[in-house]
Design an enzyme around this catalytic site. Sequence first.
Site, PDB file in Angstrom:
ATOM      1  N   ASP A   1      29.873  34.009  38.865  1.00 55.55           N
ATOM      2  CA  ASP A   1      31.320  34.074  39.085  1.00 55.55           C
ATOM      3  C   ASP A   1      31.502  35.203  40.094  1.00 55.55           C
ATOM      4  OD1 ASP A   1      34.058  33.055  37.996  1.00 55.55           O
ATOM      5  OD2 ASP A   1      34.309  35.211  37.904  1.00 55.55           O
TER       6      ASP A   1
ATOM      7  N   LYS B   1      32.393  32.788  28.609  1.00 59.07           N
ATOM      8  CA  LYS B   1      32.490  33.602  29.829  1.00 59.07           C
ATOM      9  C   LYS B   1      31.963  34.986  29.509  1.00 59.07           C
ATOM     10  CE  LYS B   1      33.989  33.294  34.105  1.00 59.07           C
ATOM     11  NZ  LYS B   1      34.022  32.144  35.032  1.00 59.07           N
TER      12      LYS B   1
HETATM   13  P1  NDP Z   1      32.721  35.883  45.057  1.00 66.61           P
HETATM   14  O1  NDP Z   1      32.372  37.170  44.439  1.00 66.61           O
HETATM   15  O2  NDP Z   1      31.688  35.133  45.819  1.00 66.61           O
HETATM   16  O3  NDP Z   1      33.988  36.066  46.022  1.00 66.61           O
HETATM   17  C1  NDP Z   1      35.188  36.569  45.549  1.00 66.61           C
HETATM   18  C2  NDP Z   1      36.142  36.725  46.713  1.00 66.61           C
HETATM   19  O4  NDP Z   1      37.423  37.061  46.203  1.00 66.61           O
HETATM   20  C3  NDP Z   1      35.744  37.825  47.654  1.00 66.61           C
HETATM   21  O5  NDP Z   1      36.200  37.520  48.942  1.00 66.61           O
HETATM   22  C4  NDP Z   1      36.489  39.019  47.057  1.00 66.61           C
HETATM   23  O6  NDP Z   1      36.739  40.049  47.986  1.00 66.61           O
HETATM   24  C5  NDP Z   1      37.782  38.379  46.633  1.00 66.61           C
HETATM   25  N1  NDP Z   1      38.353  39.131  45.517  1.00 66.61           N
HETATM   26  C6  NDP Z   1      37.764  39.436  44.337  1.00 66.61           C
HETATM   27  N2  NDP Z   1      38.584  40.168  43.564  1.00 66.61           N
HETATM   28  C7  NDP Z   1      39.706  40.332  44.284  1.00 66.61           C
HETATM   29  C8  NDP Z   1      40.922  40.991  44.038  1.00 66.61           C
HETATM   30  N3  NDP Z   1      41.139  41.642  42.885  1.00 66.61           N
HETATM   31  N4  NDP Z   1      41.873  40.946  45.014  1.00 66.61           N
HETATM   32  C9  NDP Z   1      41.653  40.298  46.181  1.00 66.61           C
HETATM   33  N5  NDP Z   1      40.514  39.648  46.461  1.00 66.61           N
HETATM   34  C10 NDP Z   1      39.562  39.662  45.537  1.00 66.61           C
HETATM   35  O7  NDP Z   1      33.325  34.982  43.857  1.00 66.61           O
HETATM   36  P2  NDP Z   1      33.538  33.410  43.812  1.00 66.61           P
HETATM   37  O8  NDP Z   1      33.842  32.893  45.163  1.00 66.61           O
HETATM   38  O9  NDP Z   1      32.426  32.823  43.037  1.00 66.61           O
HETATM   39  O10 NDP Z   1      34.835  33.302  42.878  1.00 66.61           O
HETATM   40  C11 NDP Z   1      36.162  33.261  43.399  1.00 66.61           C
HETATM   41  C12 NDP Z   1      37.091  32.670  42.353  1.00 66.61           C
HETATM   42  O11 NDP Z   1      36.663  31.347  42.016  1.00 66.61           O
HETATM   43  C13 NDP Z   1      37.179  33.425  41.035  1.00 66.61           C
HETATM   44  O12 NDP Z   1      38.485  33.318  40.507  1.00 66.61           O
HETATM   45  C14 NDP Z   1      36.221  32.647  40.146  1.00 66.61           C
HETATM   46  O13 NDP Z   1      36.520  32.817  38.776  1.00 66.61           O
HETATM   47  C15 NDP Z   1      36.521  31.235  40.606  1.00 66.61           C
HETATM   48  N6  NDP Z   1      35.485  30.259  40.294  1.00 66.61           N
HETATM   49  C16 NDP Z   1      34.207  30.416  40.754  1.00 66.61           C
HETATM   50  C17 NDP Z   1      33.262  29.474  40.463  1.00 66.61           C
HETATM   51  C18 NDP Z   1      31.891  29.528  41.042  1.00 66.61           C
HETATM   52  O14 NDP Z   1      31.161  28.545  40.903  1.00 66.61           O
HETATM   53  N7  NDP Z   1      31.498  30.589  41.723  1.00 66.61           N
HETATM   54  C19 NDP Z   1      33.558  28.324  39.568  1.00 66.61           C
HETATM   55  C20 NDP Z   1      34.961  28.206  39.215  1.00 66.61           C
HETATM   56  C21 NDP Z   1      35.857  29.165  39.545  1.00 66.61           C
HETATM   57  P3  NDP Z   1      35.851  41.384  47.964  1.00 66.61           P
HETATM   58  O15 NDP Z   1      34.607  41.019  48.717  1.00 66.61           O
HETATM   59  O16 NDP Z   1      36.690  42.395  48.645  1.00 66.61           O
HETATM   60  O17 NDP Z   1      35.606  41.698  46.521  1.00 66.61           O
END
Ligand code: NDP
Length: 450
Positions: free
Chosen positions: A171, A131
């Site tokens: 991510d 990571k």
């Molecule tokens: P994105 O950046 O596309 O979206 C993240 C979302 O989560 C946004 O809506 C963001 O809001 C919100 N968010 C981020 N940080 C916080 C926080 N501290 N508190 C509240 N909301 C928060 O990321 P992903 O959708 O790719 O990832 C989301 C989750 O899924 C993560 O935990 C990631 O590790 C996990 N994941 C992702 C994978 C992938 O293929 N993308 C694979 C496996 C797991 P805002 O816009 O306000 O930041």
Amino acid sequence: MVQHNIYKSVDSFMEMVVTKNPGEREFHQAVLEVVESLWDFLQENPRYIHAKVMERIVEPERVILFRVPWRDDRGEIQVNKGFRVEFNSAIGPYKGGLRFHPSVNLGILKFLGFEQVFKNSLTTLPMGGGKGGSDFDPKGKSDNEVMSFCQSFMTELSRHIGPNTDVPAGDIGVGGREIGFMYGQYKRLQNEFTGVLTGKGINWGGSLIRPEATGYGCVYFAEEMLKTRDESFKGKTVAISGSGNVAQYATEKVLQLGGKVVTLSDSNGTIYDPAGIDREKLQFVMDLKNVKRGRIKEYTVKYKGEYWEGVRPWKAVCQVALPCATQNEINQAEAKMLVDNGCICVSEGANMPSEPEAIDVFLKGKILYGPGKAANAGGVAVSGLEMSQNSMRMSWSREEVDQKLHGIMINIHETCVKYGKEGNFINYVKGANIGGFIKVADAMLDQGVV
Ligand code: NDP
């Protein structure tokens, strides 16, 4: 031979981990969950204890820390931190995403890398765990600034990665735009068009279904859990957190399976739409988040519904909850609220979104609880399929990839059932941890003291 330094309890093992990795709270949390699940299994299989597999598996093989200097639109120099944690390569090249978010630090990336080792093993594909990322915040930055940053980040990272060494992906904060800028820079530096990143654009080596994979996979996993109780998504009310990549495609798949999604969120608050977020509304969210890069609050300007400022989705009445935002986004009180309001299934799209006390509530309440390392493995699984397509220099159709993804999620569910069955109850935490551990641990035994 007399064995020294064998840990007698979970507590003494954790004391060692905390002492060796001070201040890394999320990493301690992730290790504790795994060690607790594995403890009895290890006592029954002492070969892992004698070979100190646990002591080795909690130590990353390599950690790379670097400076990322870049120039903003005013010509001013900015400096961020860059990281890559190469955690474990026993079963394949390091594989895992890059996160760009101001909260990123070594402890968070170590927790994510550690989880990734078990998750990748569960997919049955030959991928080790890693990571990386940066404390850079893409929010509010121009495309030009994001490109400057990505090019500088890749200038250093390119020395450490390669299609057979370490293959990063996206991510939080790293989507198609960022992968594109980083891939372009890698190609300039190495003079090689190769599968060194996944999540690439479809015209330059990407796989169909990769953007959808984590969200779809999380819903496929929930569907398998629901089937064990003769239930399905049809007619179920679903609460989803986040509004990024994972949340968007989880919503799309729930709609396809006949469920009703009533919440989405971002780091500022939650939108609650009791009428349900339909396809048209989801398209609005995708445009808002992926193109305009706006806030979820704007949903309630266009559509009916409530906006809960600074509140997470878990007070919404639902039967299924899909946390798809970030770590530690469900605490004990929120977990109780979910269970008391009739939630029967939690499938984690995000990594470690439930605090340990929340997990206890789900397990004691005997609801269907799918931990992230199993439920969100669809993303890395399709990344693995992207690597295969790159190596073969060919591409599979949407249907082919989706079918493979679905099959992998069904297999992961079966593995969890195999190792997690406790009478009539399936403890998916235990199932995922033991199921993910065995293949990596056996490979480590085969490869000697490495
Ligand atoms: P994105 O950046 O596309 O979206 C993240 C979302 O989560 C946004 O809506 C963001 O809001 C919100 N968010 C981020 N940080 C916080 C926080 N501290 N508190 C509240 N909301 C928060 O990321 P992903 O959708 O790719 O990832 C989301 C989750 O899924 C993560 O935990 C990631 O590790 C996990 N994941 C992702 C994978 C992938 O293929 N993308 C694979 C496996 C797991 P805002 O816009 O306000 O930041």
